[in-house]
Design a protein around this motif. Structure first.
Motif, short mmCIF file in Angstrom:
data_model
loop_
_atom_site.label_atom_id
_atom_site.label_comp_id
_atom_site.label_asym_id
_atom_site.label_seq_id
_atom_site.Cartn_x
_atom_site.Cartn_y
_atom_site.Cartn_z
N PRO A 11 0.83 -1.21 0.00
CA PRO A 11 0.00 0.00 0.00
C PRO A 11 0.86 1.26 0.00
CG PRO A 11 -0.75 -1.57 1.66
CD PRO A 11 0.56 -2.08 1.16
N THR A 15 -2.29 8.26 2.08
CA THR A 15 -3.41 8.49 1.17
C THR A 15 -4.42 9.41 1.85
OG1 THR A 15 -3.14 6.28 0.21
CG2 THR A 15 -5.22 7.41 -0.20
N VAL A 75 -8.99 0.93 -0.18
CA VAL A 75 -7.99 1.89 0.30
C VAL A 75 -8.28 2.23 1.76
CG1 VAL A 75 -7.08 4.22 0.04
CG2 VAL A 75 -7.63 2.86 -1.99
#
Length: 246
Positions: A11, A15, A75
């Motif tokens: 990942p 984010t 996500v």
């Protein structure tokens, strides 16, 4: 058919997510400038009225979970921001955090009101001049929320506009003239230009130079606060981003 094996990358380090009002034309553009192309920033939009009233702002609460749920479900976000200052004042920061946290995987959430309070704390500003585009019934609630949190707004000015599409087109020159005039009406520690749909990034340093005061805006403080919560750097004009460790 030939089947191929593949590797999965880990990942991303950081984010961010941003929930933008449907008629907002400004915040997404200014956030791209503050964070740059290297930051993973996902955008969702929430339905909101063409006119800004207490009812249309409060009505967004029902639509926020659906807007947050439209982010990519695989996500996990470090921070999700809700891009509405007056909407936060009407709905409440705590309720917004609960609505977002219940609909998307995120380590933290924020909005312009909590971000402004954090910025005022960093600048040691307890008295601010508030410039709003909106009608009094909308601005008054924001002033009450800030007062309850220990930030006074003894200077207040407004463009008295209810149509969101007009707010996005208020000229930079109009912002500078109004902010400078407001600053001359009394003693404050900083100026705050409220509303994520105002185009403010390019006038912050001009107003600071003309007034000698730190200038905060909805988009500036929200971007600054999200960057701090995520532990990353962002770029922005003015004294807030110019502080050591800002």
């Amino acid at each position: 058919m030939t089947r191929y094996a593949y590797d999965l990358d880990p990942p991303a380090d950081v984010t961010l997510g941003l929930i933008v009002l449907q008629p907002d034309e400004t915040i997404e553009q200014e956030f791209r400038r503050m964070f740059g192309a290297d930051t993973r920033l996902f955008i969702s939009r929430v339905p909101s009225g063409a006119e800004v009233t207490r009812d249309t702002l409060q009505g967004m609460a029902a639509a926020l979970p659906a807007a947050a749920s439209l982010f990519p479900p695989a996500v996990r976000f470090d921070v999700v921001g809700y891009g509405c200052t007056s909407g936060t004042a009407q709905i409440g920061a705590g309720q917004i955090a609960g609505l977002i946290g219940g609909a998307v995987r995120t380590g933290a959430s924020t909005e312009p009101v909590s971000a402004l309070l954090a910025a005022c704390g960093a600048l040691k500003a307890s008295r601010i001049g508030l410039l709003s585009p909106y009608v009094d019934q909308v601005s008054d609630q924001l002033r009450r929320v800030l007062q309850d949190a220990g930030v006074q707004t003894p200077l207040f000015g407004s463009f008295d506009e209810a149509v969101e599409a007009h707010v996005a087109r208020i000229s930079p020159g109009s912002l500078v003239r109004a902010a400078v005039d407001l600053s001359q009406q009394g003693q404050v520690d900083a100026l705050f230009l409220s509303c994520t749909n105002l185009r403010t990034l390019d006038v912050i340093e001009t107003i600071e130079a003309a007034t000698g005061l730190p200038v905060l805006t909805s988009n500036l403080v929200l971007g600054w606060h999200m960057a701090r919560l995520a532990g990353i750097a962002a770029r922005g004009p003015g004294r807030l981003f110019g502080m050591a460790g800002g």
